[in-house]
Design a protein around this motif. Structure first.
Motif, PDB file in Angstrom:
ATOM      1  N   LEU A 155       0.558  -5.481  20.638  1.00 45.20           N
ATOM      2  CA  LEU A 155       1.621  -5.110  19.705  1.00 45.20           C
ATOM      3  C   LEU A 155       2.008  -6.294  18.823  1.00 45.20           C
ATOM      4  O   LEU A 155       2.070  -6.180  17.599  1.00 45.20           O
ATOM      5  CB  LEU A 155       2.825  -4.571  20.466  1.00 45.20           C
ATOM      6  N   ALA A 156       2.236  -7.434  19.458  1.00 47.41           N
ATOM      7  CA  ALA A 156       2.686  -8.588  18.684  1.00 47.41           C
ATOM      8  C   ALA A 156       1.633  -8.984  17.654  1.00 47.41           C
ATOM      9  O   ALA A 156       1.915  -9.103  16.462  1.00 47.41           O
ATOM     10  CB  ALA A 156       2.985  -9.754  19.614  1.00 47.41           C
ATOM     11  N   PHE A 157       0.423  -9.107  18.121  1.00 51.52           N
ATOM     12  CA  PHE A 157      -0.631  -9.591  17.243  1.00 51.52           C
ATOM     13  C   PHE A 157      -1.045  -8.545  16.220  1.00 51.52           C
ATOM     14  O   PHE A 157      -1.177  -8.835  15.032  1.00 51.52           O
ATOM     15  CB  PHE A 157      -1.830 -10.003  18.097  1.00 51.52           C
ATOM     16  N   GLY A 158      -1.226  -7.320  16.699  1.00 48.24           N
ATOM     17  CA  GLY A 158      -1.663  -6.247  15.799  1.00 48.24           C
ATOM     18  C   GLY A 158      -0.655  -6.003  14.703  1.00 48.24           C
ATOM     19  O   GLY A 158      -0.996  -5.923  13.523  1.00 48.24           O
ATOM     20  N   ILE A 159       0.621  -5.917  15.099  1.00 46.15           N
ATOM     21  CA  ILE A 159       1.646  -5.627  14.101  1.00 46.15           C
ATOM     22  C   ILE A 159       1.794  -6.793  13.134  1.00 46.15           C
ATOM     23  O   ILE A 159       1.894  -6.613  11.925  1.00 46.15           O
ATOM     24  CB  ILE A 159       2.978  -5.285  14.791  1.00 46.15           C
ATOM     25  N   MET A 160       1.743  -8.006  13.680  1.00 46.23           N
ATOM     26  CA  MET A 160       1.918  -9.170  12.821  1.00 46.23           C
ATOM     27  C   MET A 160       0.803  -9.258  11.766  1.00 46.23           C
ATOM     28  O   MET A 160       1.079  -9.374  10.571  1.00 46.23           O
ATOM     29  CB  MET A 160       1.935 -10.435  13.669  1.00 46.23           C
ATOM     30  N   THR A 161      -0.437  -9.162  12.223  1.00 46.71           N
ATOM     31  CA  THR A 161      -1.531  -9.275  11.251  1.00 46.71           C
ATOM     32  C   THR A 161      -1.517  -8.091  10.276  1.00 46.71           C
ATOM     33  O   THR A 161      -1.801  -8.258   9.095  1.00 46.71           O
ATOM     34  CB  THR A 161      -2.901  -9.342  11.958  1.00 46.71           C
ATOM     35  N   GLY A 162      -1.154  -6.907  10.781  1.00 41.68           N
ATOM     36  CA  GLY A 162      -1.074  -5.739   9.898  1.00 41.68           C
ATOM     37  C   GLY A 162      -0.023  -5.932   8.817  1.00 41.68           C
ATOM     38  O   GLY A 162      -0.225  -5.593   7.657  1.00 41.68           O
ATOM     39  N   MET A 163       1.112  -6.522   9.218  1.00 39.34           N
ATOM     40  CA  MET A 163       2.187  -6.790   8.262  1.00 39.34           C
ATOM     41  C   MET A 163       1.723  -7.784   7.209  1.00 39.34           C
ATOM     42  O   MET A 163       1.974  -7.606   6.020  1.00 39.34           O
ATOM     43  CB  MET A 163       3.396  -7.384   8.983  1.00 39.34           C
ATOM     44  N   ILE A 164       1.070  -8.847   7.684  1.00 38.50           N
ATOM     45  CA  ILE A 164       0.596  -9.854   6.735  1.00 38.50           C
ATOM     46  C   ILE A 164      -0.381  -9.223   5.754  1.00 38.50           C
ATOM     47  O   ILE A 164      -0.296  -9.425   4.541  1.00 38.50           O
ATOM     48  CB  ILE A 164      -0.080 -11.028   7.484  1.00 38.50           C
ATOM     49  N   ALA A 165      -1.290  -8.399   6.292  1.00 39.93           N
ATOM     50  CA  ALA A 165      -2.271  -7.753   5.423  1.00 39.93           C
ATOM     51  C   ALA A 165      -1.573  -6.874   4.388  1.00 39.93           C
ATOM     52  O   ALA A 165      -1.931  -6.872   3.209  1.00 39.93           O
ATOM     53  CB  ALA A 165      -3.247  -6.927   6.249  1.00 39.93           C
ATOM     54  N   ALA A 166      -0.536  -6.142   4.826  1.00 35.31           N
ATOM     55  CA  ALA A 166       0.162  -5.241   3.905  1.00 35.31           C
ATOM     56  C   ALA A 166       0.962  -6.028   2.869  1.00 35.31           C
ATOM     57  O   ALA A 166       1.071  -5.641   1.714  1.00 35.31           O
ATOM     58  CB  ALA A 166       1.081  -4.302   4.682  1.00 35.31           C
ATOM     59  N   TRP A 167       1.513  -7.134   3.303  1.00 35.49           N
ATOM     60  CA  TRP A 167       2.311  -7.976   2.407  1.00 35.49           C
ATOM     61  C   TRP A 167       1.441  -8.567   1.319  1.00 35.49           C
ATOM     62  O   TRP A 167       1.846  -8.727   0.187  1.00 35.49           O
ATOM     63  CB  TRP A 167       2.994  -9.063   3.243  1.00 35.49           C
TER      64      TRP A 167
ATOM     65  N   TYR B  56      -4.440  -1.712  15.808  1.00 33.06           N
ATOM     66  CA  TYR B  56      -3.035  -1.797  15.425  1.00 33.06           C
ATOM     67  C   TYR B  56      -2.858  -2.563  14.120  1.00 33.06           C
ATOM     68  O   TYR B  56      -1.953  -2.285  13.355  1.00 33.06           O
ATOM     69  CB  TYR B  56      -2.205  -2.377  16.578  1.00 33.06           C
ATOM     70  N   THR B  57      -3.718  -3.511  13.883  1.00 29.71           N
ATOM     71  CA  THR B  57      -3.694  -4.190  12.592  1.00 29.71           C
ATOM     72  C   THR B  57      -3.916  -3.176  11.485  1.00 29.71           C
ATOM     73  O   THR B  57      -3.162  -3.091  10.515  1.00 29.71           O
ATOM     74  CB  THR B  57      -4.815  -5.253  12.519  1.00 29.71           C
ATOM     75  N   ARG B  58      -4.960  -2.396  11.665  1.00 33.00           N
ATOM     76  CA  ARG B  58      -5.310  -1.408  10.650  1.00 33.00           C
ATOM     77  C   ARG B  58      -4.185  -0.399  10.436  1.00 33.00           C
ATOM     78  O   ARG B  58      -3.809  -0.091   9.319  1.00 33.00           O
ATOM     79  CB  ARG B  58      -6.578  -0.687  11.081  1.00 33.00           C
ATOM     80  N   MET B  59      -3.665   0.116  11.564  1.00 35.12           N
ATOM     81  CA  MET B  59      -2.626   1.140  11.443  1.00 35.12           C
ATOM     82  C   MET B  59      -1.364   0.580  10.794  1.00 35.12           C
ATOM     83  O   MET B  59      -0.766   1.209   9.933  1.00 35.12           O
ATOM     84  CB  MET B  59      -2.285   1.697  12.817  1.00 35.12           C
ATOM     85  N   THR B  60      -0.972  -0.614  11.246  1.00 31.89           N
ATOM     86  CA  THR B  60       0.244  -1.207  10.684  1.00 31.89           C
ATOM     87  C   THR B  60       0.089  -1.409   9.188  1.00 31.89           C
ATOM     88  O   THR B  60       0.977  -1.081   8.404  1.00 31.89           O
ATOM     89  CB  THR B  60       0.541  -2.565  11.350  1.00 31.89           C
ATOM     90  N   ARG B  61      -1.061  -1.904   8.802  1.00 34.21           N
ATOM     91  CA  ARG B  61      -1.290  -2.147   7.375  1.00 34.21           C
ATOM     92  C   ARG B  61      -1.167  -0.848   6.590  1.00 34.21           C
ATOM     93  O   ARG B  61      -0.415  -0.760   5.622  1.00 34.21           O
ATOM     94  CB  ARG B  61      -2.672  -2.753   7.160  1.00 34.21           C
ATOM     95  N   SER B  62      -1.885   0.182   7.019  1.00 37.12           N
ATOM     96  CA  SER B  62      -1.875   1.408   6.218  1.00 37.12           C
ATOM     97  C   SER B  62      -0.504   2.075   6.267  1.00 37.12           C
ATOM     98  O   SER B  62      -0.033   2.629   5.275  1.00 37.12           O
ATOM     99  CB  SER B  62      -2.975   2.363   6.686  1.00 37.12           C
ATOM    100  N   GLN B  63       0.174   1.976   7.418  1.00 34.84           N
ATOM    101  CA  GLN B  63       1.511   2.569   7.495  1.00 34.84           C
ATOM    102  C   GLN B  63       2.491   1.842   6.586  1.00 34.84           C
ATOM    103  O   GLN B  63       3.329   2.458   5.940  1.00 34.84           O
ATOM    104  CB  GLN B  63       2.029   2.535   8.934  1.00 34.84           C
ATOM    105  N   MET B  64       2.394   0.521   6.547  1.00 37.67           N
ATOM    106  CA  MET B  64       3.291  -0.244   5.678  1.00 37.67           C
ATOM    107  C   MET B  64       3.032   0.110   4.216  1.00 37.67           C
ATOM    108  O   MET B  64       3.967   0.330   3.451  1.00 37.67           O
ATOM    109  CB  MET B  64       3.090  -1.752   5.878  1.00 37.67           C
ATOM    110  N   VAL B  65       1.778   0.176   3.862  1.00 34.58           N
ATOM    111  CA  VAL B  65       1.447   0.493   2.472  1.00 34.58           C
ATOM    112  C   VAL B  65       1.987   1.882   2.122  1.00 34.58           C
ATOM    113  O   VAL B  65       2.547   2.103   1.050  1.00 34.58           O
ATOM    114  CB  VAL B  65      -0.081   0.414   2.256  1.00 34.58           C
ATOM    115  N   GLU B  66       1.863   2.789   3.065  1.00 33.17           N
ATOM    116  CA  GLU B  66       2.363   4.146   2.841  1.00 33.17           C
ATOM    117  C   GLU B  66       3.887   4.154   2.705  1.00 33.17           C
ATOM    118  O   GLU B  66       4.441   4.771   1.804  1.00 33.17           O
ATOM    119  CB  GLU B  66       1.953   5.010   4.037  1.00 33.17           C
ATOM    120  N   GLN B  67       4.549   3.443   3.605  1.00 34.70           N
ATOM    121  CA  GLN B  67       6.012   3.396   3.562  1.00 34.70           C
ATOM    122  C   GLN B  67       6.512   2.789   2.254  1.00 34.70           C
ATOM    123  O   GLN B  67       7.502   3.227   1.702  1.00 34.70           O
ATOM    124  CB  GLN B  67       6.565   2.575   4.732  1.00 34.70           C
ATOM    125  N   LEU B  68       5.786   1.779   1.777  1.00 33.00           N
ATOM    126  CA  LEU B  68       6.247   1.101   0.567  1.00 33.00           C
ATOM    127  C   LEU B  68       6.199   2.020  -0.647  1.00 33.00           C
ATOM    128  O   LEU B  68       6.836   1.755  -1.656  1.00 33.00           O
ATOM    129  CB  LEU B  68       5.411  -0.161   0.320  1.00 33.00           C
TER     130      LEU B  68
END
Ligand SMILES: Nc1ncnc2c1ncn2[C@@H]1O[C@H](COP(=O)(O)OP(=O)(O)O)[C@@H](O)[C@H]1O
Ligand code: SF4
Ligand SMILES: [Mg+2]
Lengths: 354, 326
Positions: B122-134, B208-220
């Motif tokens: 969770l920590a790593f996947g979400i963090m890298t996903g967030m960075i990717a989305a940012w 989780y990296t992938r999911m977080t990234r795509s979810q963030m992009v979608e939310q934005l």
């Protein structure tokens, strides 16, 4: 990004002019399919304390225009040209922090669907208070008190308890009231309302429009009211601009445009508007055809593929040369028909209708 | 909330009963006769019958199941093994040890492994996903996306020995994986489990990296994010204070589903690093047709998953106020 030569240096003061002045605004999106010319050479003014209604079918560029005023387009995919003056501040060339300070503070916006436009994860009070804290540096407590006050002002019963509720716990009308409270929390000079009543049912629509009028009288806010419904404009706005394919088709006071519409597109819009006093079986006559693709807008007058009168006005002109709005001030429209022809056609139309 | 929990736990108990009944039926319907294993080389039919009787296997299946179930709550008396206090899951056919005791002994290993891996995922996947989305579309995003593709295609039994070879044997950066109870030495607990955590989490983290990234992009792209910007919020606070909550909702849901897979991965990881956890117990029970042990492990595993899912649902309600726990 801007492509227009400056009449004066950006950001410097200029002589007294209208409160808001949009000059030759153009907005283009680069997409996978090509460039979308969403707004093309649009100009309009707005005075303090008045309401401008922007009317047009969906896709005519109303939202895009107003998002440009707030600077909310994604710069990576959007090319914006022209000038937007808010008093002596030019907004297109303004930097990020200037715009962030402006948004929600001097210029606020409310959106069509208050359910999706409000955050589902935060209480109404927090969402209202947040704006106040950001722009006025208020404490949490002050922001909360202010939120309660704003909710009361927009007519939400029991604001002290409602302030802690989430948007999904509000009805559609109440949600839009909350949205208005949020927009007005910093006493903005300009309020942009993008189809604020479209998602609401008719009785609630009237209440929301009344509320906006009332608040305007109290606080002197200038309002841009975007709608696809001329009926909404009739009761609320001072001036109207009819938009078609990202351009202004007609503008004037509400009285001028609704009583003596000049542009064939405005006629179409008016005849597609249900009238309360007409007998029920008068058929509505929507504008025939569909709005043009903005990827590849029609040459000449953008309305010509749907217009009945190019023959009368001169097909050479209608098909090839873009009409500009004239006269430059007052009641004007962008059509090659002569004023005489417009008057005759309009009279014939209204007699048909009666 | 309390009544919700009571109802969920009650529901969970019903589910566990159904699972145990089905498992019981399936396991005891296998043609191999565990009584034979106790009977020795020269097995007289009388002896076999006696052993069957002692094991309680001469009774109808549903009576056996009933005894097993009742044993959990009241304890049992075995002719073969003697007193088995509640909660009794029977005795292992293979090692003759009480099943419950064996599971309790090994539980901390598997729990440490799974929880630690969850934190890493969770920590790593979400963090890298967030960075990717940012940094969408920028080099960092591309690196994150590419490495998540690589990570997702890795296998535990391949990465495990490989990393062990380099990090433990060659570079000697970390100790050889084993289990040191956290109560004994928290630091050793940590360092000795580091490699298993990393190995178990690698395939999941990528997801989780992938999911977080795509979810963030979608939310934005959501309306409420535009509203937040229209209020004057900076992109940064829109990103970190608004959008992430919407993005976490599907992530939490998926994580609830992934828990079962994660437990499966834990078994492979235990095998890979010879950790003496529930996984090892399960594998050995299968090899030995050790029915009580298999049943015990299955039911404890199922209970853990069901319980964690309740936890996930509570967490979900914390993130999304629209979810009412009722
Ligand atoms: N971000 C965008 N990227 C590409 N095209 C867009 C974007 N936003 C709006 N458009 C297009 O611009 C045109 C005008 O849209 P809009 O201003 O939303 O119309 P409306 O008058 O209904 O508010 C539409 O054709 C729409 O598809
Ligand atoms: S300019 Fe020509 S095509 Fe356009 S509205 Fe007038 S008559 Fe119709
Ligand atoms: Mg719109």
């Amino acid at each position: 990004m801007t492509t227009v030569s400056w009449s004066s240096e950006p950001g410097t003061s200029r002589g007294p002019g209208p409160f808001l002045s949009v000059r030759d605004l153009s907005v283009e999106f680069s997409t996978e399919d090509g460039i979308v010319h969403a707004v093309d050479n649009l100009s309009f003014d707005l005075e303090k304390g008045t309401t401008l209604g922007i009317v047009g079918e969906s896709g005519s560029g109303k939202s895009v225009t107003n998002l440009a005023i707030l600077g909310l387009h994604d710069p990576a995919h959007t090319k914006i040209g022209g000038e937007i003056w808010l008093e002596d501040q030019e907004l297109i060339s303004a930097d990020r922090t200037t715009m962030e300070k402006l948004r929600g503070n001097r210029v606020a916006m409310i959106f069509q669907d208050p359910l999706t436009a409000l955050s589902p994860f935060h209480t109404i009070g927090r969402q209202i208070g947040e704006v106040y804290r950001k722009h006025k540096g208020a404490s949490k407590k002050e922001a909360r008190d202010r939120a309660v006050e704003m909710l009361r002002r927009v007519g939400i019963p029991q604001p002290e308890t409602r302030v802690d509720h989430y948007p999904h716990e509000f009805s559609g009308g109440m949600r839009q009231r909350a949205m208005i409270a949020m927009a007005l929390v910093c006493d903005p000079d300009l309020l942009i309302a993008d189809e604020p009543t479209t998602a609401l049912d008719v009785t609630v629509q009237a209440q929301i429009l009344d509320l906006l009028k009332e608040l305007q009288q109290q606080f002197g806010t200038a309002i841009i009211l975007i709608t696809h419904d001329l009926g909404v404009v009739a009761g609320t706005a001072d001036n109207v601009m009819v938009m078609y394919a990202g351009r202004a088709a007609e503008r004037g006071t509400v009285r001028e445009v609704l009583r003596e519409p000049r542009h064939p597109y405005t006629w179409g819009l008016l005849s597609s508007m249900p009238r309360l006093n007409s007998s029920v079986d008068v058929p509505l006559m929507p504008v025939r055809g569909t709005p043009p693709s903005l990827l590849n807008p029609p040459s000449g007058c953008p309305f010509h593929p749907r217009c009945d009168y190019p023959k009368l006005a001169g097909p050479e002109l209608c098909f090839n040369q873009r009409p500009s709005i004239s006269p430059e001030t007052g009641h004007g429209d962008a059509c090659y028909l002569t004023l005489e022809q417009k008057r005759e056609l309009r009279t014939a139309k209204t007699e048909d209708h009666a | 909330m309390t009544s919700y929990l009571v109802r969920r736990v009650a529901g969970a108990l019903v589910i566990l009963m159904i699972i145990s009944a089905i498992t019981f039926y399936l396991f005891y319907a296998v043609p191999r006769d565990p009584a034979r294993a106790f009977c020795g080389k020269i097995c007289q039919p009388e002896t076999l019958a006696l052993i069957r009787h002692n094991l309680g296997m001469d009774e109808p299946l549903f009576v056996q199941y009933w005894h097993w179930l009742a044993g959990i709550f009241t304890g049992r008396e075995f002719v073969q093994f003697g007193e088995c206090p509640a909660p009794c899951l029977g005795y292992s056919f293979a090692t003759q040890e009480p099943v419950f005791g064996a599971i309790v002994d090994r539980f901390p290993v598997t729990l440490s492994l799974t929880l630690g891996a969850s934190v890493v995922i969770l920590a790593f996947g979400i963090m890298t996903g967030m960075i990717a989305a940012w940094k969408v579309g920028q080099p960092l995003d591309k690196i994150a996306s590419a490495s998540s593709v690589v990570g997702a295609s890795l296998q535990i039994y391949f990465v495990g020995p490989l990393l062990a070879f380099y990090l433990v044997d060659t570079l000697q950066l970390i100790p050889r994986p084993s289990y040191v109870p956290i109560t004994e030495n928290p630091l050793d607990w940590f360092t000795h489990l580091l490699l298993p955590w990393v190995v178990l989490s690698i395939i999941f983290t990528a997801n989780y990296t992938r999911m977080t990234r795509s979810q963030m992009v979608e939310q934005l792209a959501e309306d409420y994010v535009r509203t937040a910007r229209a209020k004057g919020m900076s992109s940064r606070s829109v990103f970190f204070r608004f959008a992430w909550r919407g993005a976490m909702i599907p992530i939490v849901t998926i994580f609830g589903v992934d828990l079962a897979t994660l437990l499966g991965g834990a078994i492979i990881t235990e095998q890979t690093f010879s950790l003496h956890g529930i996984g090892e117990l399960a594998v050995r029970a299968v090899q030995n047709t050790d029915l009580p042990m298999l049943l015990g492990v299955t039911i404890v595993g199922a209970a853990a998953i069901v319980l964690l899912n309740i936890l996930v649902d509570v967490l979900y309600a914390f993130i999304d106020p629209r979810v009412r726990l009722s």
